[in-house]
Design an enzyme around this catalytic site. Structure first.
Site, PDB file in Angstrom:
ATOM      1  N   GLU A 261       0.796  -1.231   0.000  1.00  0.00           N
ATOM      2  CA  GLU A 261       0.000   0.000   0.000  1.00  0.00           C
ATOM      3  C   GLU A 261       0.831   1.285   0.000  1.00  0.00           C
ATOM      4  OE1 GLU A 261       0.452  -2.240   2.415  1.00  0.00           O
ATOM      5  OE2 GLU A 261       0.319  -1.398   4.423  1.00  0.00           O
ATOM      6  N   HIS A 285      -8.192  -3.989  -0.933  1.00  0.00           N
ATOM      7  CA  HIS A 285      -7.392  -4.104   0.281  1.00  0.00           C
ATOM      8  C   HIS A 285      -6.336  -3.000   0.349  1.00  0.00           C
ATOM      9  CE1 HIS A 285      -5.314  -6.376   3.540  1.00  0.00           C
ATOM     10  NE2 HIS A 285      -4.248  -5.774   3.023  1.00  0.00           N
ATOM     11  N   GLU A 286      -5.555  -2.871  -0.699  1.00  0.00           N
ATOM     12  CA  GLU A 286      -4.471  -1.869  -0.666  1.00  0.00           C
ATOM     13  C   GLU A 286      -5.046  -0.455  -0.617  1.00  0.00           C
ATOM     14  OE1 GLU A 286      -1.916  -3.273   0.158  1.00  0.00           O
ATOM     15  OE2 GLU A 286      -2.251  -5.291  -0.640  1.00  0.00           O
ATOM     16  N   HIS A 289      -6.004   0.518   2.850  1.00  0.00           N
ATOM     17  CA  HIS A 289      -4.871   0.947   3.670  1.00  0.00           C
ATOM     18  C   HIS A 289      -4.675   2.474   3.632  1.00  0.00           C
ATOM     19  CE1 HIS A 289      -2.967  -2.544   5.419  1.00  0.00           C
ATOM     20  NE2 HIS A 289      -2.826  -3.171   4.262  1.00  0.00           N
ATOM     21  N   GLU A 308      -3.697  -4.346   9.530  1.00  0.00           N
ATOM     22  CA  GLU A 308      -4.235  -5.357   8.619  1.00  0.00           C
ATOM     23  C   GLU A 308      -5.649  -5.825   8.969  1.00  0.00           C
ATOM     24  OE1 GLU A 308      -2.948  -5.778   5.835  1.00  0.00           O
ATOM     25  OE2 GLU A 308      -0.886  -5.072   6.114  1.00  0.00           O
ATOM     26  N   ASP A 365       9.030  -9.687  10.470  1.00  0.00           N
ATOM     27  CA  ASP A 365       8.512 -10.400   9.314  1.00  0.00           C
ATOM     28  C   ASP A 365       8.074 -11.824   9.663  1.00  0.00           C
ATOM     29  OD1 ASP A 365       8.014  -9.834   6.597  1.00  0.00           O
ATOM     30  OD2 ASP A 365       9.528 -11.341   6.055  1.00  0.00           O
ATOM     31  N   TYR A 373      -4.570 -10.258  10.163  1.00  0.00           N
ATOM     32  CA  TYR A 373      -5.524  -9.997   9.081  1.00  0.00           C
ATOM     33  C   TYR A 373      -6.922 -10.499   9.432  1.00  0.00           C
ATOM     34  CZ  TYR A 373      -1.575  -9.077   5.906  1.00  0.00           C
ATOM     35  OH  TYR A 373      -0.457  -8.560   5.302  1.00  0.00           O
TER      36      TYR A 373
HETATM   37  N1  BES Z   1       1.067  -4.401   3.825  1.00  0.00           N
HETATM   38  C1  BES Z   1       0.808  -5.693   3.330  1.00  0.00           C
HETATM   39  C2  BES Z   1       2.042  -6.399   2.848  1.00  0.00           C
HETATM   40  C3  BES Z   1       3.114  -6.610   3.898  1.00  0.00           C
HETATM   41  C4  BES Z   1       2.795  -6.970   5.191  1.00  0.00           C
HETATM   42  C5  BES Z   1       4.443  -6.463   3.568  1.00  0.00           C
HETATM   43  C6  BES Z   1       3.797  -7.146   6.142  1.00  0.00           C
HETATM   44  C7  BES Z   1       5.437  -6.655   4.504  1.00  0.00           C
HETATM   45  C8  BES Z   1       5.107  -6.990   5.809  1.00  0.00           C
HETATM   46  C9  BES Z   1      -0.229  -5.666   2.205  1.00  0.00           C
HETATM   47  O1  BES Z   1      -1.240  -4.730   2.399  1.00  0.00           O
HETATM   48  C10 BES Z   1      -0.911  -6.991   2.182  1.00  0.00           C
HETATM   49  O2  BES Z   1      -1.524  -7.320   3.159  1.00  0.00           O
HETATM   50  N2  BES Z   1      -0.806  -7.738   1.090  1.00  0.00           N
HETATM   51  C11 BES Z   1      -1.435  -9.031   0.925  1.00  0.00           C
HETATM   52  C12 BES Z   1      -2.654  -8.944   0.081  1.00  0.00           C
HETATM   53  C13 BES Z   1      -3.928  -8.808   0.789  1.00  0.00           C
HETATM   54  C14 BES Z   1      -5.087  -8.876  -0.180  1.00  0.00           C
HETATM   55  C15 BES Z   1      -4.131  -9.732   1.941  1.00  0.00           C
HETATM   56  C16 BES Z   1      -0.486  -9.925   0.178  1.00  0.00           C
HETATM   57  O3  BES Z   1       0.523  -9.421  -0.307  1.00  0.00           O
HETATM   58  O4  BES Z   1      -0.753 -11.108   0.050  1.00  0.00           O
HETATM   59 ZN    ZN Z   2      -2.540  -5.240   3.968  1.00  0.00          ZN
END
Ligand code: BES
Ligand code: ZN
Length: 591
Positions: A261, A285-286, A289, A308, A365, A373
């Site tokens: 995002e 989703h993005e 954010h 999330e 991470d 989520y």
């Molecule tokens: N912000 C996250 C991606 C992220 C989270 C990067 C933690 C690094 C550390 C992004 O918004 C996200 O949640 N992406 C998901 C997609 C979503 C539809 C659940 C993904 O990449 O799968």
């Molecule tokens: Zn996210």
């Protein structure tokens, strides 16, 4: 209010950066960014040093003041995850600090792609991924989500490429390859983002558009044609979009996430280009954010669910607004299945299944899972059910308005919940059950699993197959990819070659253009040694770099000795195509 962030060396209560002027050169030949980060700072206590986060950066010089007076600096002891603190000597009246530096070719936030790894195959490509604590691998920065800065940037790139950032963006290349950016709203460091490549821009609506390689732009414009409608739907629920434009950048397939995002410019995987707009909840989703995360930010990674959980909740509200409740219900059930899976993997009494996390001493991470989520989402749904949608929407609107452009902590939210919604109502407090949801592992006793009418029909169809109706005779007309995904997830773990062949012949799973369907199907083909899918599986694993797909597939492969051999062979070939974010996880898994 600043709560301690165990993943940053910065000491913002003493000296804090407020604005960044970044000036860097992008050197594809050496895989290095070099230049300077000049900060506007506030010395709050008259301290003699300001602390920044770095990891693998070569710090060349430091200066103070507008006239660039050289100053001393030192790097602290390196930590494998957190990197090194950079201490820069300042005076009580210092307002500006400039750091000259270069990145290492191994910088974890950066992925340098050769032309072969792009859609166009002609030009190299670079993109960053800063979340959670990787901004420090490409900028010396106070790398904590509790600290916000505005920024401007000047970026020099090869003349045939375009640069874009999480800021105001150019829409056309310029012959000098010099680009200027500005982000006027204060953002946390993990939203710093840059990408450089052979990019072109296509307008979608008055406020929205897409950046992609020329080879991808057409497909992307079709897939995401509804992004303007999404923006309208989102504003209807939580109020005005505060970031001016909302554009997408479609990346090469090695992008390790579905989406990121980055403000004004969401980075997105090309694996959602399914040609039927079936995977666009990722854009919802993005976009969501832009409120939950970018406007009101989790203050530390222990509060990740605030980002999330709210975003998943909001994403499904947007999808409901656009496509109806039946549609959103399917997403809820798929999310619930993911949650069940994660609870099983972590163990339902693992402390990592609490909403409020404790990630001290660990790489954030590793702890950022589906719990934030989906459990986060279901907690918010649970509150919504307890007070009614109207009251809950008013409450969340007020929460976003109250904390706009600030960071909040789990406690900030819970206090706001108590004062604005619970208001001393003991029965309501008991019903909401903060303790059970936020601080207790697993799911509360009174949790009600979501259900979907459309999936109930899928289950019926599935049962008739089990009872002997041939696959090709099943009533699957008009199914969306979500229904297919549900169907595939219902398949028994053990299947005969005959069953797999029958399903594949009827539904062409192995050649599906939908990556969600493919990834779910491959889990079955691996488990049951269905060799006809091997070539497709190998092609998938060597092109797609999205960690969410890779990890379960490799995990499934290594369950048997032969599978492990196969996994290692594929990984040896595929690894150069993966981003560091993915290889860190997979190196560990496959060691
Ligand atoms: N912000 C996250 C991606 C992220 C989270 C990067 C933690 C690094 C550390 C992004 O918004 C996200 O949640 N992406 C998901 C997609 C979503 C539809 C659940 C993904 O990449 O799968
Ligand atoms: Zn996210």
């Amino acid at each position: 209010m600043l709560s301690e962030d165990v993943h940053s060396f910065a000491r913002p209560s003493e000296a804090v950066a407020t604005h960044l002027d970044l000036n860097i050169d992008v050197d594809f030949g050496n895989k290095v960014l070099s230049g300077q980060a000049a900060y506007q700072i506030e010395n709050k206590t008259g301290t003699e040093e300001i602390v920044f986060d770095t990891r693998g950066l070569q710090i060349e010089q430091a200066f103070v003041g507008d006239d660039m007076e050289p100053t001393s600096f030192r790097l602290g002891t390196p930590d494998e995850v957190l990197g090194q603190p950079l201490f820069v000597k300042i005076k009580p009246d210092t307002r500006r600090v400039t750091i000259k530096y270069r990145t290492s070719p191994e910088a974890a936030a950066l992925q340098w792609l050769n032309p072969q790894q792009t859609a166009g195959k002609q030009h190299p490509f670079l993109f960053t991924q800063s979340q959670a604590i990787l901004a420090r691998t490409w900028i010396p920065i106070q790398d904590s989500p509790g600290i916000r800065i505005t920024y401007s940037a000047t970026v020099q790139v090869p003349a045939e490429l375009l640069a874009v950032m999480s800021a105001s963006n150019p829409t056309e290349k310029n012959p000098r390859g010099v680009y200027n950016f500005e982000m006027r709203q204060p953002i946390p460091s993990y939203l710093m983002a840059l990408s450089v490549g052979d990019l072109t821009f296509r307008e979608i609506g008055p406020q929205t558009g897409i950046y992609a390689e020329p080879a991808t732009i057409e497909a992307a414009a079709y897939e995401f044609a509804e992004m303007d409608k999404m923006l309208v739907a989102a504003e209807k629920i939580y109020g005005k979009y505060r970031w001016d434009r909302y554009d997408l950048l479609v990346l090469p397939p090695s992008f390790p996430f579905g989406g990121m995002e980055n403000p004004r410019l969401t980075f997105v995987t090309p694996t959602v280009l399914a040609k039927d707009r079936s995977l666009t909840s990722l854009i919802a989703h993005e976009l969501a954010h832009s409120w939950s995360g970018n406007l009101v930010t989790n203050g530390t990674w222990n509060d990740f669910w605030l980002n999330e959980g709210f975003t998943v909740y909001f994403e499904r509200r947007i999808m409901e607004e656009l496509y109806g409740k039946e549609y959103a219900d399917m997403l809820q059930v798929l999310g619930y299945q993911d949650l069940r899976h994660t609870l099983e993997e972590l163990g339902a009494d693992s402390p990592d299944t609490r909403l409020k996390l404790d990630l001290e001493g660990r790489d954030p991470d590793d702890g950022l899972t589906d719990i934030a989520y989906e459990k986060g989402n279901f907690f918010l749904q649970h509150i919504e059910k307890a007070v009614g949608r109207e009251r809950f929407d008013a409450f969340v609107n007020k929460y976003f308005a109250t904390y706009a452009f600030q960071s909040t902590y789990t406690d900030t939210f819970l206090n706001f919940l108590r004062s604005e919604l619970i208001q001393g109502d003991a029965a309501l407090a008991e019903k909401i059950n903060i303790e059970g949801w936020v601080y207790t592992p697993g799911l509360p006793q009174d949790f009600v699993a979501p259900s979907s009418d459309r999936f109930a029909k899928v289950a019926e169809t599935f049962r008739s197959w089990q009872k002997g109706v041939p696959a090709e005779k099943l009533a699957t007309q008009g199914w969306s990819s979500h229904e297919w995904l549900h169907f595939i997830r219902m398949l028994p773990e053990d299947m005969t070659q005959q069953q797999l062949t029958e399903l594949d012949k009827a539904f062409h799973f192995t050649t599906s253009g939908n990556n969600e369907v493919l990834a779910a199907w491959f889990l079955h083909t691996i488990r049951n040694n269905y060799a006809s899918a091997d070539t497709a599986l190998q092609a998938f694993l060597t092109t797609v770099g999205r960690r969410k797909f890779l990890v379960p597939l490799y995990k499934q492969l290594i369950k048997t000795p032969q599978g492990k051999e196969k996994a290692l062979a594929i990984y040896a070939k595929a690894r150069p195509n993966y981003h560091a974010v993915a290889t860190v996880t997979l190196d560990e898994l496959l060691k």
